[in-house]
Design an enzyme around this catalytic site. Structure first.
Site, PDB file in Angstrom:
ATOM      1  N   ASP A 358     -34.269  -1.819 -68.911  1.00  0.00           N
ATOM      2  CA  ASP A 358     -34.010  -1.283 -67.584  1.00  0.00           C
ATOM      3  C   ASP A 358     -35.161  -0.357 -67.208  1.00  0.00           C
ATOM      4  O   ASP A 358     -36.004  -0.009 -68.038  1.00  0.00           O
ATOM      5  CB  ASP A 358     -32.680  -0.525 -67.596  1.00  0.00           C
ATOM      6  CG  ASP A 358     -32.174  -0.217 -66.199  1.00  0.00           C
ATOM      7  OD1 ASP A 358     -32.768  -0.740 -65.232  1.00  0.00           O
ATOM      8  OD2 ASP A 358     -31.210   0.547 -66.075  1.00  0.00           O
ATOM      9  N   GLY A 616     -32.294  -3.104 -61.092  1.00  0.00           N
ATOM     10  CA  GLY A 616     -31.567  -3.322 -59.846  1.00  0.00           C
ATOM     11  C   GLY A 616     -32.339  -2.898 -58.619  1.00  0.00           C
ATOM     12  O   GLY A 616     -31.850  -3.032 -57.497  1.00  0.00           O
TER      13      GLY A 616
END
Length: 1002
Positions: A358, A616
């Protein structure tokens, strides 16, 4: 302070006021004081559930007694006593006892170390103490603590809900109910014996928050919880319902056998246990060969000789050394901020080829700043010189039109444009973070009005999600904290639709003073754009501006609202609330990369590891950060960039076959969902890659489980993610992953080193003992070139400490410049197998030469030289045999000491072992003194050889050899020849072996 516990059993039937004031004597707003919490913890004990069985001392002891080595030694001891060789039998009995004690102590400490490391990764929870929010270990919870809960948390104790918003829990572990259960704090039940699944105002330990948030008070901890009660009932009584007595007995036998044989350990331990069984079978075969050489005329001497050969082939200390090395490895990783939850990961992490990570908080600092906003009317604002992300007084806000000269304006509310005021109110109210200046009760209040930046340490702290903290701090720069807005406008909270990774937005509903509902929404632009009541031109401008802001490396959020008449559908239905929204503007948030990330990514590439960013964020934000940290090269070609950078929607649209046809998998995947991460792992596996996956959310659990090594975030990760992971980062730092990989590689290579050393010793002894069957004495019996105790001494004393020293070797300087090793091949690579045969042959042949030279020498091949009956005890004919045996023992011991240094590197010369660190004529000295434990083990092995050879009674009666004189020339000649042979072998490998190269793309 005593707390009555009788009423707490039925806490679901008690009014919250009575629970707070009478039963728990706590404060739902400020929580307990630290002093009171400490008192209650001492009074009630830690919040832990005692397992069905703890650390089994008897199981560990049984593991030491019931193994192939001990069985062989017991057989040798029994035979020795049977033939009335009491000295040898007693010594072997002492060796057995010593082996059991040492093995037990090592295993016991290793088990305790692993359990201690598990405690470091234990669940944490957020509680109110002394009026402020703080994070503590779940085991430190006490009754009366007020716990704050959010999505993904594992409930740490039995709680009574105080307040909650759309709160649901998964209680399948307790109730078997597969569907989440909605919880309601306002409900007070009237019946005490209501089933657990129907107690909608209670939250039970080990359940999981699946939606919403809330706060609750602890009513039971530890063994007093419902889980604790079940554990108490099941302790020591595993379920056998529906099983026949024969099946139960068979299951117990299987479990015991697997435990004894080591088949219930990690993959590496299982592989080595199977290897040990293979060696045991080989030992039996060699014993049969010895018996056949005597035409199965098995006298006492033949029997002892056969057992000696069997003992020689088994590396007795292998499992103990492996246990020590893995225990040290877990502790080393803990010091590097990596908690190993599953030992299999310790073995696996060193062989990873790909890292899927991430961005926020891992590659970056995770402390976001609202850097830029763009309003619908075209105005823009930029935050400059902010040195303290949580401090609303740090830095300054510069306002100005998007295409004109900027001018600095005051932060007073009256000076804000109308569009800006609505925008700031939205990001403040659609927010669950808490900002405080360090004063009790000062949360969400701006203590100063000056915008002067300062480099002094800031006292401001924040609790919440980093994105929301950044937005809230920006709002507080203008005195518009959440509390201030609610109090000044008489707004009343109505409903919240929390952020969800599937919809990527959050919405709250407030009722204003006019009685209308005001809907505030924030989220990703692509998630909010379809919900806007705006013209096509405005939507196009929003998209263009978002791409422009994202290209600067900023994460972009769209802010929107609407004002509508009060309607129950808006209160209860997300679709009704999130439609026909009016866009207010965009917010660009900056999360600066960690300073060490660039170096760590570069080191990964040098190690042949490909780093993928799965985030994201907007694709342009992700791309900018990927360039900044080195995941993407600055000179990447346009065609390659199309494959290297991909939105998750495009990746998800591809079939598995289409993904497999890609030349390389994307290095950057933007706008990822949890399912995208799972597909990425599956794609890597189809390519034969071995991958690490990081995650922090509830929805990351499938990807963490599917990855070869799942790594959860310890600071900001959910408890569900930590439970699914193999490792936990205590600092959420990408660089710590590289630390784990380096330690994993070090452990793997060290296991190969001591495994090679132990097996070389065994092969050498087998060669020596089998060929030495040809050495006959005057009575026609084969003469032992090594006595049984000499073999045990070499295996258990000399080799064991050298192997432990090799297990403690530091990582070689070039360890992260090599490609990942193949985990599918395991530690038994062809290089190790060939090397052990070569070194074992060299060593065994030289030991044989030492025995032959000393035995026959100038006297020629006369059997009478070796005496008669010299295997059992000394007599007047045994002088030559005993001196030859001492020479062979000294040769074997010294060659083992030299081998310990030679196997430090499989190809480099002993005289140039660490060219990255040491050069010049003293490089050998620096190499051998680098590992202090190994150095002392070698020195001790050298020194202790002399008393073993020369001490009266010890030498001739116990070890069955004599002191030597001129034979030392033979010993040192063998050492010189051995070094020459090994160095020649390594030189050949360097000359003809293909150099290792790194491949950094998969």
């Amino acid at each position: 302070m005593g707390i009555p516990s009788t009423d707490l059993v039925s806490a679901h039937t008690v009014q919250l006021e009575r629970l707070e004031q009478e039963l728990l004597k706590t404060n739902f707003r400020n929580g307990l004081s630290n002093a009171e919490a400490a008192h209650r913890l001492q009074q009630d004990g830690p919040n832990t559930v005692e397992g069905a069985k703890g650390l089994s001392v008897w199981k560990i002891l049984l593991r030491q007694v019931s193994n192939s080595l001990t069985c062989v030694l017991i057989a040798v001891m029994a035979i020795s006593y049977a033939i009335k060789d009491y000295i040898e039998g007693s010594v072997i009995a002492a060796v057995i006892l010593l082996n059991i004690v040492v093995g037990f102590w090592q295993d016991f400490n290793a088990e305790k170390s692993i359990r201690a490391l598990y405690a470091l990764s234990a669940p944490t929870c957020k509680v109110m103490r002394d009026g402020g929010a703080t994070t503590i270990k779940a085991e430190d919870l006490v009754r009366g603590d007020v716990v704050m809960l959010s999505v993904g948390d594992i409930i740490p104790a039995d709680l009574r809900l105080i307040d909650g918003l759309n709160l649901t829990t998964d209680e399948a572990l307790l109730t078997g109910e597969s569907m989440p259960i909605s919880k309601h704090p306002e409900v007070v039940l009237t019946e005490a014996d209501v089933p657990l699944g129907d107690r909608v105002n209670m939250l039970y330990s080990a359940s999981t928050i699946t939606r919403g948030r809330g706060s609750a008070v602890v009513v039971a901890t530890g063994m007093g919880t419902e889980v604790g009660k079940i554990a108490e009932m099941l302790r020591g009584k595993p379920s056998t319902e529906g099983l026949s007595q024969a099946t139960q007995l068979l299951n117990r036998v299987k479990a015991t056998v697997n435990s004894i044989l080591g088949f219930d350990g990690t993959p590496l331990q299982v592989k080595l246990s199977k290897f040990a069984l293979l060696l045991f079978a080989l030992a039996i075969l060699l014993v049969i060969i010895v018996f056949s050489a005597s035409r199965f005329n098995i006298s006492d001497e033949v029997l002892i000789y056969g057992i000696c050969v069997g003992v020689a082939v088994i590396p007795e200390s292998l499992i103990a050394v492996l246990t020590i090395s893995m225990s040290i490895g877990t502790k080393a990783m803990a010091r590097g901020n990596v908690i190993v939850r599953k030992l299999a990961a310790l073995e696996a992490v060193g062989g990873v080829t790909n890292i899927c990570t991430d961005k926020t908080g891992t590659l970056t600092q995770g402390k976001m700043i609202t850097r830029k906003i763009w309003l619908r009317d075209g105005s823009m604002a930029t935050v400059e010189d902010c040195t303290h992300p949580f401090d609303p007084t740090s830095g300054k806000v510069v306002w100005g039109p998007s295409d004109g000269e900027t001018t600095e304006k005051s932060k007073l509310i009256s000076r804000l444009p109308d569009g800006a005021k609505a925008f700031v109110e939205c990001i403040s109210l659609c927010n669950n973070s808490t900002i405080t200046d360090g004063k009790v009760g000062a949360a969400d209040e701006l203590a100063e009005t000056s915008t002067t930046s300062t480099n002094a340490p800031s006292k401001w702290t924040a609790t919440g999600e980093p994105t929301e903290i950044a937005l809230h701090v920006f709002a507080m720069r203008f005195g518009l904290s959440k509390n201030t807005i609610v109090q000044s406008s008489s707004s009343k909270f109505v409903a919240e639709f929390p952020f969800d990774s599937t919809c990527k937005r959050m919405t709250v509903v407030y009722k204003n003073s006019d009685g209308d509902f005001v809907v505030y929404t924030k989220g990703a632009l692509e998630a909010i754009l379809p919900l806007l009541d705006a013209s096509t031109e405005l939507k196009a401008e929003l998209t263009q501006r978002a791409e422009s802001i994202a290209a600067e490396g900023l994460r972009v959020l769209c802010i929107a609202q609407k004002v509508v008449p009060a309607d129950d559908k808006i209160r209860s239905e997300r679709e009704a609330a999130e439609c026909d929204l009016l866009p207010l503007g965009l917010a660009g948030l900056y999360d600066p990369p960690r300073p060490e990330t660039l170096v760590a990514v570069r080191e990964s590439k040098q190690a042949g590891i490909t780093v993928h960013m799965l985030t994201g964020d907007h694709i342009k934000t992700a791309t900018a950060i990927a360039h900044e940290v080195g995941i993407l090269s600055t000179g990447i070609a346009s065609g390659a960039a199309a494959e290297a950078i991909m939105p998750a929607s495009s990746f998800d649209a591809l079939s598995d076959g289409e993904i497999d046809k890609l030349e390389r998998l994307p290095l950057v995947l933007a706008r990822c969902s949890p399912s995208t991460k799972v597909r990425m792992v599956e794609a890597l596996h189809r390519r034969g890659a071995f991958c690490v996956m990081t995650g922090d959310g509830v929805n990351d659990s499938p990807a963490l489980k599917k990855a070869d090594v799942g790594i959860a975030m310890g600071l900001n990760g959910s408890d569900v993610a930590k439970e699914a992971a193999d490792m936990v980062l205590t600092d959420d730092n990408f660089a710590s992953i590289i630390t784990a990989i380096r330690e994993g590689r070090r452990l793997f290579h060290n296991i190969q080193k001591f495994l090679l050393h132990l097996l070389v010793s065994n092969i050498a002894q087998v060669i020596l003992l089998l060929i030495a069957l040809a050495f006959k004495d005057a009575g026609g019996h084969s003469v032992f070139p090594l006595s049984p105790l000499e073999i045990l001494w070499a295996n258990l004393i000399t080799s064991s400490f050298l192997a432990v020293g090799l297990g403690l070797e530091e990582a070689q300087p070039d360890i992260m410049l090599r490609p990942p090793h193949s985990l599918r091949a395991g530690v038994f690579t062809w290089e190790l197998i060939i090397d052990k045969m070569a070194y074992g042959t060299f060593m065994g042949s030289l030991c044989l030469a030492a025995f032959a030279t000393t035995s026959y020498g100038a006297w020629g091949p006369n059997p009478e030289i070796l005496g008669d009956g010299c295997n059992a005890e000394y007599n007047s004919t045994c002088a030559v045999a005993f001196r030859a045996r001492a020479t062979t023992f000294a040769t074997l011991s010294f060659l083992l000491l030299i081998t310990a240094w030679e196997v430090k590197h499989f190809t480099r010369s002993l005289f140039n072992m660490n060219p990255e660190l040491y050069t010049g004529p003293f490089s050998v000295f620096k190499t051998v003194t680098q590992n202090k434990f190994l150095l002392y083990a070698v020195l001790a092995g050298f020194v202790i050889t002399f008393p073993v050879i020369y001490l009266p009674f010890v030498n001739d009666t116990i070890f069955k050899h004599h002191g030597i004189s001129w034979e030392w020339g033979v010993v040192f000649a063998c050492v010189v020849v051995y070094i020459a042979l090994v160095e020649t072998w390594k030189a050949g490998k360097r000359r003809f072996r293909k150099e290792e190269t790194t491949v950094v793309t998969v």
